[in-house]
Design a protein around this motif. Structure first.
Motif, PDB file in Angstrom:
ATOM      1  N   PRO A 110      15.301  33.119  27.028  1.00 52.06           N
ATOM      2  CA  PRO A 110      15.405  35.054  27.752  1.00 52.06           C
ATOM      3  C   PRO A 110      16.591  35.283  27.421  1.00 52.06           C
ATOM      4  CG  PRO A 110      15.752  32.885  29.509  1.00 52.06           C
ATOM      5  CD  PRO A 110      15.524  31.921  27.999  1.00 52.06           C
ATOM      6  N   PRO A 111      16.189  36.525  27.305  1.00 53.04           N
ATOM      7  CA  PRO A 111      17.617  37.596  26.744  1.00 53.04           C
ATOM      8  C   PRO A 111      18.512  37.446  28.067  1.00 53.04           C
ATOM      9  CG  PRO A 111      15.237  38.733  27.773  1.00 53.04           C
ATOM     10  CD  PRO A 111      14.467  37.634  27.878  1.00 53.04           C
ATOM     11  N   ALA A 112      19.837  37.819  27.747  1.00 50.68           N
ATOM     12  CA  ALA A 112      20.848  38.615  28.370  1.00 50.68           C
ATOM     13  C   ALA A 112      20.158  39.647  29.652  1.00 50.68           C
ATOM     14  CB  ALA A 112      21.552  38.735  28.043  1.00 50.68           C
ATOM     15  N   ASP A 113      20.443  39.236  30.897  1.00 50.17           N
ATOM     16  CA  ASP A 113      20.329  41.170  31.697  1.00 50.17           C
ATOM     17  C   ASP A 113      21.764  41.195  31.530  1.00 50.17           C
ATOM     18  OD1 ASP A 113      17.799  39.645  32.243  1.00 50.17           O
ATOM     19  OD2 ASP A 113      18.763  38.832  34.226  1.00 50.17           O
ATOM     20  N   LEU A 114      21.213  42.978  31.233  1.00 54.21           N
ATOM     21  CA  LEU A 114      22.138  43.465  31.275  1.00 54.21           C
ATOM     22  C   LEU A 114      22.488  44.697  31.999  1.00 54.21           C
ATOM     23  CD1 LEU A 114      21.481  44.823  27.060  1.00 54.21           C
ATOM     24  CD2 LEU A 114      23.340  43.011  28.115  1.00 54.21           C
ATOM     25  N   HIS A 115      23.327  45.222  32.382  1.00 54.68           N
ATOM     26  CA  HIS A 115      23.686  45.787  33.889  1.00 54.68           C
ATOM     27  C   HIS A 115      23.007  47.611  33.308  1.00 54.68           C
ATOM     28  CE1 HIS A 115      25.336  48.194  36.861  1.00 54.68           C
ATOM     29  NE2 HIS A 115      24.900  46.889  37.582  1.00 54.68           N
ATOM     30  N   ASN A 116      22.883  48.129  33.962  1.00 55.66           N
ATOM     31  CA  ASN A 116      22.960  49.672  33.854  1.00 55.66           C
ATOM     32  C   ASN A 116      24.040  50.425  33.186  1.00 55.66           C
ATOM     33  OD1 ASN A 116      20.049  49.694  34.248  1.00 55.66           O
ATOM     34  ND2 ASN A 116      20.530  50.196  36.408  1.00 55.66           N
ATOM     35  N   SER A 117      25.424  49.640  33.117  1.00 54.88           N
ATOM     36  CA  SER A 117      26.213  50.447  33.138  1.00 54.88           C
ATOM     37  C   SER A 117      27.245  50.182  31.740  1.00 54.88           C
ATOM     38  CB  SER A 117      27.327  49.822  34.160  1.00 54.88           C
ATOM     39  OG  SER A 117      27.527  48.809  34.100  1.00 54.88           O
ATOM     40  N   THR A 118      26.198  48.973  31.210  1.00 52.63           N
ATOM     41  CA  THR A 118      26.517  48.095  29.673  1.00 52.63           C
ATOM     42  C   THR A 118      25.927  48.801  29.417  1.00 52.63           C
ATOM     43  OG1 THR A 118      25.595  46.002  29.997  1.00 52.63           O
ATOM     44  CG2 THR A 118      27.726  46.106  31.530  1.00 52.63           C
ATOM     45  N   SER A 119      26.508  48.815  27.849  1.00 49.39           N
ATOM     46  CA  SER A 119      25.927  49.193  26.885  1.00 49.39           C
ATOM     47  C   SER A 119      26.032  48.356  26.046  1.00 49.39           C
ATOM     48  CB  SER A 119      26.458  50.437  26.009  1.00 49.39           C
ATOM     49  OG  SER A 119      27.511  50.377  25.686  1.00 49.39           O
ATOM     50  N   SER A 120      26.681  47.454  25.886  1.00 44.44           N
ATOM     51  CA  SER A 120      26.016  46.393  24.565  1.00 44.44           C
ATOM     52  C   SER A 120      26.425  44.489  24.843  1.00 44.44           C
ATOM     53  CB  SER A 120      27.417  45.633  23.628  1.00 44.44           C
ATOM     54  OG  SER A 120      28.503  45.808  23.948  1.00 44.44           O
ATOM     55  N   ARG A 121      26.080  43.157  24.485  1.00 46.72           N
ATOM     56  CA  ARG A 121      26.616  42.166  24.747  1.00 46.72           C
ATOM     57  C   ARG A 121      27.446  41.783  25.104  1.00 46.72           C
ATOM     58  NH1 ARG A 121      23.294  37.254  25.094  1.00 46.72           N
ATOM     59  NH2 ARG A 121      23.862  35.933  26.082  1.00 46.72           N
ATOM     60  N   ASP A 133      29.866  43.434  26.554  1.00 46.56           N
ATOM     61  CA  ASP A 133      30.534  44.489  28.433  1.00 46.56           C
ATOM     62  C   ASP A 133      29.250  43.371  28.833  1.00 46.56           C
ATOM     63  OD1 ASP A 133      31.873  46.254  26.425  1.00 46.56           O
ATOM     64  OD2 ASP A 133      29.761  48.328  26.945  1.00 46.56           O
ATOM     65  N   ALA A 134      28.328  42.805  29.151  1.00 44.43           N
ATOM     66  CA  ALA A 134      27.599  41.685  29.950  1.00 44.43           C
ATOM     67  C   ALA A 134      27.947  40.398  30.156  1.00 44.43           C
ATOM     68  CB  ALA A 134      26.482  41.594  29.371  1.00 44.43           C
ATOM     69  N   ASP A 135      28.840  40.540  28.597  1.00 49.13           N
ATOM     70  CA  ASP A 135      29.999  39.122  29.692  1.00 49.13           C
ATOM     71  C   ASP A 135      31.199  39.564  30.042  1.00 49.13           C
ATOM     72  OD1 ASP A 135      28.352  37.894  27.675  1.00 49.13           O
ATOM     73  OD2 ASP A 135      29.588  38.009  26.036  1.00 49.13           O
ATOM     74  N   VAL A 136      31.482  40.475  30.191  1.00 49.79           N
ATOM     75  CA  VAL A 136      32.806  40.943  30.954  1.00 49.79           C
ATOM     76  C   VAL A 136      32.387  40.869  32.385  1.00 49.79           C
ATOM     77  CG1 VAL A 136      34.696  42.339  31.461  1.00 49.79           C
ATOM     78  CG2 VAL A 136      34.022  42.208  28.931  1.00 49.79           C
ATOM     79  N   PRO A 137      33.611  40.493  33.714  1.00 48.75           N
ATOM     80  CA  PRO A 137      32.723  40.080  35.047  1.00 48.75           C
ATOM     81  C   PRO A 137      32.464  41.684  35.131  1.00 48.75           C
ATOM     82  CG  PRO A 137      34.939  38.696  34.613  1.00 48.75           C
ATOM     83  CD  PRO A 137      34.419  39.097  32.816  1.00 48.75           C
ATOM     84  N   HIS A 138      32.471  42.483  36.393  1.00 41.59           N
ATOM     85  CA  HIS A 138      31.971  43.123  37.108  1.00 41.59           C
ATOM     86  C   HIS A 138      32.952  43.866  37.959  1.00 41.59           C
ATOM     87  CE1 HIS A 138      29.190  46.389  38.672  1.00 41.59           C
ATOM     88  NE2 HIS A 138      30.293  45.619  40.162  1.00 41.59           N
ATOM     89  N   ALA A 139      34.288  42.936  38.362  1.00 42.48           N
ATOM     90  CA  ALA A 139      35.340  43.474  38.743  1.00 42.48           C
ATOM     91  C   ALA A 139      35.568  43.793  38.042  1.00 42.48           C
ATOM     92  CB  ALA A 139      35.540  42.270  39.709  1.00 42.48           C
ATOM     93  N   LEU A 140      36.137  43.156  36.778  1.00 46.23           N
ATOM     94  CA  LEU A 140      36.849  43.735  35.404  1.00 46.23           C
ATOM     95  C   LEU A 140      37.317  44.774  35.419  1.00 46.23           C
ATOM     96  CD1 LEU A 140      39.768  42.423  34.221  1.00 46.23           C
ATOM     97  CD2 LEU A 140      38.576  41.409  32.375  1.00 46.23           C
ATOM     98  N   ARG A 141      35.277  44.772  34.940  1.00 41.83           N
ATOM     99  CA  ARG A 141      35.099  46.684  33.866  1.00 41.83           C
ATOM    100  C   ARG A 141      34.574  47.672  35.298  1.00 41.83           C
ATOM    101  NH1 ARG A 141      30.059  43.745  33.287  1.00 41.83           N
ATOM    102  NH2 ARG A 141      29.377  44.764  35.022  1.00 41.83           N
ATOM    103  N   ALA A 163      37.777  50.452  35.296  1.00 47.21           N
ATOM    104  CA  ALA A 163      36.936  52.303  34.777  1.00 47.21           C
ATOM    105  C   ALA A 163      37.899  52.696  35.878  1.00 47.21           C
ATOM    106  CB  ALA A 163      35.764  52.083  35.179  1.00 47.21           C
ATOM    107  N   TRP A 164      38.612  51.965  37.228  1.00 48.13           N
ATOM    108  CA  TRP A 164      39.426  53.272  37.963  1.00 48.13           C
ATOM    109  C   TRP A 164      40.351  53.576  37.380  1.00 48.13           C
ATOM    110  CZ3 TRP A 164      39.029  55.169  42.213  1.00 48.13           C
ATOM    111  CH2 TRP A 164      37.864  54.906  42.631  1.00 48.13           C
ATOM    112  N   SER A 165      41.007  52.035  36.937  1.00 50.64           N
ATOM    113  CA  SER A 165      42.265  51.724  35.581  1.00 50.64           C
ATOM    114  C   SER A 165      42.675  53.457  35.395  1.00 50.64           C
ATOM    115  CB  SER A 165      42.923  51.005  35.232  1.00 50.64           C
ATOM    116  OG  SER A 165      42.948  49.891  35.827  1.00 50.64           O
ATOM    117  N   TRP A 166      41.666  53.614  33.572  1.00 54.25           N
ATOM    118  CA  TRP A 166      42.115  54.377  33.042  1.00 54.25           C
ATOM    119  C   TRP A 166      41.558  56.522  33.588  1.00 54.25           C
ATOM    120  CZ3 TRP A 166      38.623  58.063  31.550  1.00 54.25           C
ATOM    121  CH2 TRP A 166      36.809  57.893  31.913  1.00 54.25           C
TER     122      TRP A 166
END
Length: 432
Positions: A59-70, A72-80, A84-87
């Motif tokens: 089955p294909p990997a589920d991509l979040h609406n905020s991710t644009s590539s695989r 980004d999907a491998d990065v934990p949500h909390a770290l993303r 985003a807040w940091s920059w």
């Protein structure tokens, strides 16, 4: 039955069968997927639809609406979210730092403009009264500004004359007061000897001699900035005049520079902030006047010299919340100590503390109300930041700025739609 009738019957049955199939297709729910078709080299056909289940495939990997590539999907949500807040915070910090540098560079212009805004908020009600009396706007503004200047110059003249008149008497009593302090240091709980007193006096004199150059350079720099002070005073006068006369036109011009969708919201927040500034300045003047009258009355009763100048100092100091009136009251206590001794000084100290308590617990909540209520911690932090950035002027401007920003942010964050301005033109759209 003729051949024509048989052909017509077949056509009718074929038409009804097609119509039934179309109806059946329309009534089929959209979430029911058709069976997947498998294409092969021998029997080529369409590829399987996206909803088909292929046996043996991952089955294909589920991509979040905020991710644009695989990746980004491998990065934990909390770290993303943290990234985003940091920059964004880094960008805001850089912009804030640039604004502070700009304000520091053109502070000679910004400080007079800020003082002019405070004076305009103080004098705006008087201009409104004259306008309701059918005076031209320019004449009403000029009358109020000249009357305000006359009041300030008259008060300063009285203060200076009172100070010059009382200096000889205070000098004589200061000598007596210092002798009493020396006797208390000898006979009091410290039990200092003459040698200790002489040593401390010598150290004090040596410190003054070592810092004479610093004091002289400070005086020279103050004299060098006299031209800047005069320039700032002229700018304050002109800015106050035009703020009082054309303040509404200037605000409308600034609002028109914004996008159309944001004009009503910003205009509502700006007018509410101006009302808050007017309420703050008027309440501060009233509270300062009550403080000056209360402390000045007791200074007159106990025959303390410089009663009027000290009352004027209390009035000016009350414009710096919490700290200003306390420091100016401390000066009155020191004068009472030098002139009339420790008992009278303790009585004046009690008067100052009592007036401060009445101001903080009764006058401030009653006069200012909840419209400009600010937490004491925000006041202290704002005063400290104002003193560090702009000295005494920063301390004067810090609290009104916090009150204005508080009202503006609350109005901008509110979801209520502002009222339609009276000069707005509403165009009705035609019905389709």
């Amino acid at each position: 039955m003729s051949r024509f009738e048989r052909i017509r019957g077949r056509l009718r049955r074929a038409y009804e069968a097609g119509r039934d199939s179309v109806r059946a297709g329309r009534e089929t729910p959209p979430d029911v997927a058709e069976p997947a078709k498998v294409a092969s080299p021998a029997a080529p056909g369409p590829a399987a639809p996206p909803t088909a289940t292929v046996v043996g495939a991952e089955p294909p990997a589920d991509l979040h609406n905020s991710t644009s590539s695989r990746d980004d999907a491998d990065v934990p949500h909390a770290l993303r979210i943290a990234a985003a807040w940091s920059w964004r915070l880094i960008v805001i910090g850089i912009v804030f730092w640039a604004l502070l540098k700009l304000v520091g560079t053109i502070s000679i212009v910004i400080i007079p403009v800020a003082v002019a805004l405070l004076l305009s908020a103080l004098l705006a009600p008087a201009v409104g009264w004259l306008l309701r009396a059918r005076l031209p706007r320019s004449l009403a503004t000029a009358v109020v500004l000249v009357a305000g200047l006359a009041a300030v110059i008259g008060t300063l003249t009285l203060v200076v004359n009172e100070f010059i008149k009382g200096v000889p008497e205070l000098t004589a009593k200061s000598t007596q007061g210092l002798q009493q302090i020396q006797e208390w240091l000898k006979t009091g709980p410290l039990h200092l000897s003459d040698n200790d007193l002489d040593r401390y006096l010598e150290e004090t004199q040596q410190w003054v001699n070592n810092n004479t150059e610093r004091f002289t350079s400070g005086a020279l720099s103050t004299a060098a900035t006299l031209a800047e002070v005069l320039t700032g005073a002229v700018l304050v006068l002109f800015a106050t005049f035009f703020f009082l006369r054309d303040g509404n036109l200037i605000w409308r011009f600034l609002v028109r520079l914004l996008p159309v969708a944001a004009r009503w919201k910003v205009d509502d927040a700006g007018r509410a902030s101006w009302a808050t500034l007017v309420a703050y300045v008027r309440a501060t003047v009233l509270v300062a006047f009550i403080d000056a009258v209360g402390i000045g009355t007791f200074l007159v009763i106990f025959d303390i010299p410089f009663a009027f100048p000290l009352a004027a100092l209390v009035f000016l100091g009350a414009f710096i919340p919490i700290v200003g009136a306390t420091l100016s009251g401390g000066v009155a206590v020191l004068v009472a100590l030098v002139d009339s001794g420790p008992v009278t000084a303790l009585i004046i100290l009690g008067v100052v503390i009592g007036v401060q308590q009445v101001e903080g617990h009764i006058l401030q909540p009653l006069i200012m109300g909840r419209a400009v209520a600010i937490h004491p911690l925000a006041v202290i932090i704002g005063l400290a930041a104002g003193v560090v950035l702009a000295g005494i002027t920063g301390a004067l401007v810090a609290v009104p700025l916090i009150a204005v920003l508080n009202t503006a942010v609350r109005r901008l964050a509110a979801r209520s739609v502002p009222d339609t301005p009276p000069d707005a033109v509403v165009v009705a759209s035609r019905a389709p």
